[in-house]
Design a protein around this motif. Sequence first.
Motif, short mmCIF file in Angstrom:
data_model
loop_
_atom_site.label_atom_id
_atom_site.label_comp_id
_atom_site.label_asym_id
_atom_site.label_seq_id
_atom_site.Cartn_x
_atom_site.Cartn_y
_atom_site.Cartn_z
N LEU A 575 -20.33 -62.80 -32.23
CA LEU A 575 -20.39 -63.88 -32.48
C LEU A 575 -21.43 -64.64 -31.57
CD1 LEU A 575 -16.37 -64.92 -31.73
CD2 LEU A 575 -18.02 -65.43 -33.90
N GLU A 576 -22.21 -65.30 -32.12
CA GLU A 576 -23.46 -65.99 -31.61
C GLU A 576 -23.33 -67.52 -31.55
OE1 GLU A 576 -26.89 -63.86 -32.46
OE2 GLU A 576 -25.97 -61.86 -32.54
N GLY A 577 -24.64 -68.04 -31.13
CA GLY A 577 -24.65 -69.49 -31.32
C GLY A 577 -23.28 -70.05 -30.54
N ASP A 613 -20.00 -43.91 -25.87
CA ASP A 613 -19.39 -44.34 -26.87
C ASP A 613 -18.86 -45.88 -26.44
OD1 ASP A 613 -19.50 -41.98 -28.18
OD2 ASP A 613 -17.46 -41.39 -27.88
N ASP A 614 -18.80 -46.23 -25.28
CA ASP A 614 -18.43 -47.45 -24.97
C ASP A 614 -19.82 -48.34 -24.45
OD1 ASP A 614 -19.13 -46.10 -22.60
OD2 ASP A 614 -17.33 -46.98 -21.45
N THR A 615 -21.10 -47.82 -24.79
CA THR A 615 -22.21 -48.64 -24.24
C THR A 615 -23.13 -48.64 -25.53
OG1 THR A 615 -23.57 -46.70 -23.65
CG2 THR A 615 -22.16 -47.78 -22.00
N ILE A 616 -24.33 -49.57 -25.40
CA ILE A 616 -25.11 -50.04 -26.43
C ILE A 616 -26.48 -50.59 -25.76
CG2 ILE A 616 -24.45 -52.54 -26.42
CD1 ILE A 616 -24.84 -52.51 -29.44
N ALA A 617 -27.59 -50.03 -26.46
CA ALA A 617 -28.80 -50.47 -26.18
C ALA A 617 -29.23 -51.27 -27.26
CB ALA A 617 -30.03 -49.32 -26.08
N VAL A 618 -30.13 -52.51 -26.65
CA VAL A 618 -30.07 -53.74 -27.67
C VAL A 618 -31.62 -54.05 -27.39
CG1 VAL A 618 -27.75 -54.25 -27.75
CG2 VAL A 618 -29.28 -55.34 -26.00
N SER A 619 -32.16 -54.97 -28.69
CA SER A 619 -33.53 -55.35 -28.34
C SER A 619 -33.43 -57.06 -27.89
CB SER A 619 -33.98 -55.36 -29.76
OG SER A 619 -33.55 -56.57 -30.66
N PRO A 620 -34.27 -57.28 -27.53
CA PRO A 620 -34.51 -58.83 -27.08
C PRO A 620 -33.87 -59.92 -27.86
CG PRO A 620 -36.46 -57.98 -26.41
CD PRO A 620 -35.81 -56.72 -27.34
N GLU A 623 -30.77 -61.31 -27.05
CA GLU A 623 -30.30 -62.31 -26.04
C GLU A 623 -29.21 -62.03 -25.19
OE1 GLU A 623 -29.91 -66.20 -27.56
OE2 GLU A 623 -32.19 -66.23 -28.33
N LEU A 624 -29.05 -60.36 -24.79
CA LEU A 624 -27.98 -60.03 -23.77
C LEU A 624 -28.73 -59.57 -22.63
CD1 LEU A 624 -25.72 -57.99 -26.24
CD2 LEU A 624 -25.35 -60.64 -25.61
N GLY A 625 -27.80 -59.68 -21.61
CA GLY A 625 -28.33 -59.07 -20.02
C GLY A 625 -27.70 -57.78 -19.95
N LEU A 626 -28.51 -57.04 -19.13
CA LEU A 626 -28.48 -55.85 -18.82
C LEU A 626 -26.95 -55.75 -18.03
CD1 LEU A 626 -29.53 -52.78 -18.87
CD2 LEU A 626 -30.40 -53.23 -16.48
N GLY A 627 -26.00 -54.91 -18.27
CA GLY A 627 -24.76 -54.89 -17.89
C GLY A 627 -23.69 -55.62 -18.29
N GLN A 628 -24.20 -56.51 -19.41
CA GLN A 628 -23.26 -57.41 -20.01
C GLN A 628 -22.13 -56.70 -21.04
OE1 GLN A 628 -25.24 -60.91 -21.62
NE2 GLN A 628 -23.30 -61.61 -22.53
N ARG A 629 -20.87 -57.00 -20.80
CA ARG A 629 -20.15 -56.45 -21.77
C ARG A 629 -19.74 -57.40 -22.91
NH1 ARG A 629 -17.23 -51.88 -21.65
NH2 ARG A 629 -15.30 -51.57 -22.61
N VAL A 630 -19.82 -57.01 -23.98
CA VAL A 630 -19.60 -57.76 -25.07
C VAL A 630 -18.76 -57.29 -26.08
CG1 VAL A 630 -20.73 -58.98 -26.97
CG2 VAL A 630 -22.02 -58.65 -24.86
N ARG A 631 -17.77 -58.07 -26.72
CA ARG A 631 -16.87 -57.99 -27.59
C ARG A 631 -17.49 -57.84 -28.99
NH1 ARG A 631 -11.47 -57.26 -27.45
NH2 ARG A 631 -11.50 -58.32 -25.49
N MET A 632 -17.41 -56.86 -29.85
CA MET A 632 -18.20 -56.60 -31.32
C MET A 632 -17.14 -56.19 -32.23
SD MET A 632 -21.72 -54.99 -29.96
CE MET A 632 -22.73 -55.55 -28.55
#
Length: 844
Positions: A575-577, A613-620, A623-632
């Motif tokens: 969910l963005e915006g 399994d509970d982490t992710i690596a993302v590109s800029p 617009e997420l910060g390091l250590g941020q936990r996000v529901r997907m």
Amino acid sequence: MLRIAWSTLRTRWLSFAGTFVALALGAALMAALGQVLASSVSSPDRGPQRYAAAPVVVVPDERLTVRSPFGQSSAPLAEPRGLAPELAARLPGAVVDRVFPAQLAGGPPAVGRPWSAARTAPQRLSAGRAPAADDEIIVTGGAQVGRRVRVVTAAGARPYRVVGIASAGPQPTVFFTDERAAALSPRIDALALWRPATEVRATLGSAAEPETALDPEADSETDSPATSPPVPGESGSPAVSSKVRVLTGQDRALLDPSREADERARNNANTIAGIAAGFAGFIAIFVVSSTFAFAVGQRQREFALLRTIGATAGQVRRMVYGEALLIALAASALGASIGPLATRPILDRLSALGMAPAWLVPSTSSAPSYVAFGTGVLVAVLGVVVAARRAGRVRPAEALREAAVEPKSMTIGRWIAGGGLLATAVVSMLVNAVTDPDGATNNKTFMPIVMLLIASVGLLAPVFVRPVTNLLAAPLGRLRGAGGLVVPAGAVVSTRRTAATAAPVLVTVALAATLLGGAAMTDATKSAMQTAPVRADYLVLPAGTGGLDRQLVERLRAVPGADVTTVTSTSLYTLEGEGTQLIERPAEAVNPATLTTALSVPVTAGSLAELRDDTIAVSPTWELGLGQRVRMWRADGSQVSLTVVALLGTGSAADSYVTPAHALSALPSAAYVKLRPGASATEVGKALEQAAKGHNARAVTKAAWTATAADRRASASRLGLLAVLAIMLSYTVIALVNTLLMAAPDRAPEHGALRLLGATKAQLLRYVMAEALLVVAVGVVLAVMATALGLLGLYAALVQLAGPVAVDVPWQPVTGVIALCAVLAVLAAVLPASRTKGVAIPRA
């Protein structure tokens, strides 16, 4: 003045014939391209194919809907969900359909289905019998009855006996027994019924309602609409949807395999028609304005006489406008009426190139013709504005004197217009290079800059004509005879005429060189971005779209001396915006332990070592910060909470990385193979080829893969450009021939004087031919200037994406365009000169 304008057109029809043809062609092109656009929009979708014979089809709801504090947002799911098995029991007589990857070894991409589903198309036996055992199949082609073949499914390759041939359907198909199909793909994809839709909906009850919205704040264990499926294989419980859709009529076409390809082809047709229409308008204005400007320069004496006998400046301007309007009305009416006749040939050509669906029906709307007519008239009026103002500025006292010599080639207005367009183009390129280098790879961004550059160089052309001509004519001065003086003299003395004649060459060559060169550079950059991160020595790639089967992956990992890393493409939804829009983002499922062995992954913050399994690596772009936990939400709609442990840098091969636990039922799209220290490349390569044999996959070296990827991208991207350039060439060819024919009467006294001075007819024709080639060369030099500016600006943007890239202009088509311009210029100049005889030079 309108009557005088009509008289002028009748007596000077040759000067305006090219303008008439150019406007008629422009209106015809706009009408035809408008009809192509209308056809792509108004043509009904292709009728149902896979379920053409089944009036009702029940399928799972394949949309993910999320409730947020600001409302609801939904998106189609990337991972198919199945129907609950109990639904089939509630609908007696329903045909259970399962669609899954199944391909003959060495055959084209195909799908597997149960034989009972063949009646939904319908597809009937044309030879043989129905399958009765687990090792028996029916195919739609590629094998003969009685032969044993290998069929590759998600589980691996296995031999089967062909017992029948079925008629062709919407795609190549391998039919299994119902029991074998259920074992290969437990997921139920559809239920086909021959019952009233109202009865089916009543039987399904609440299950046929829209999918229940999800609350992003709710716990993922209780609100998930699907359970996570196991790795696909011979058995297992696939994810199922709690809601279903009942499709009838045209809605059944939503399940056809060609639907996405048809939509892409529609979009391609729209894009090509839109770009071609834009260039048609641009070149039409360019041609009309240059033609009328040249005509006004030729008619200084005529305007002088009109001013002398009392015509006002406004009357002279109205006369020029009247000439343009009369030509525009007739030419636009002709073009708008005949243009729609070209709609079907254009659609057929685009379809043959794979740029439009073959089933589009030409539109019968008259709106494109009306728009083309109005646009043609508007183009003519806009194109003659500068020429009319120049004609109106002639004063009675200065008219005869000004008519005796060529007027100043560069006016203040032309300086301002040319410099302004050039500055706008340069600033646009700088802005793209600094703020949005990715946008520079988009034709919709690059092509307007190309137009600005060509227009600016065309306006500033008289400034460069004299020095360029002197430079090009320098070798002629070493020749014996008068040719070295006569040939460049005509071009240098009349810079306006030379610039007007070189303008069509400038447009033609610059368009071809800049667009094709820009496409080549963009393709090279995209290929470099795709291939540069790969560290592997070999790649194993599927021959179709089904991916690499599990048996093949196991065989690859058993190859001695090789480390194998598989990459599986999947999707994640966020969910963005500010929580208002559900966005699907691509992700690559990889083994974190071997990721950096196969790929060079730039990381600006965090570490890929923490990828679990509970982490992710993302590109800029996330617009997420390091250590941020996000529901997907994963590809099948199941919820998951992931913590960002790494931020990817520029040049990453993927937008995000997750572990294979999130790949669900998707198969690996590629396997990267890295040689271990001391391993023999030859032996490993042979072992990989042997492992991939019979699994519809191929093992290639990184170098071979890089070359293939670049060639495939280049051939696909240039098809559309070549189609557009082919349409535009007719325009500029007419403009070139027209300008030379218009100049012929003015050159007749000069040519006659040469004959009187002793030049033979052969010598005169050689002079004329050399002068025409010199003017073409001037146009080519101006085109090189515009092309160099355009490609330099593109290079400044692309170099930030993938480092230095070669400036690659496809010289073969560009040289062909130059040769065409040269041949036409010579013919248009020589034919009038061949009729010249020795005549007295008229006095001014």
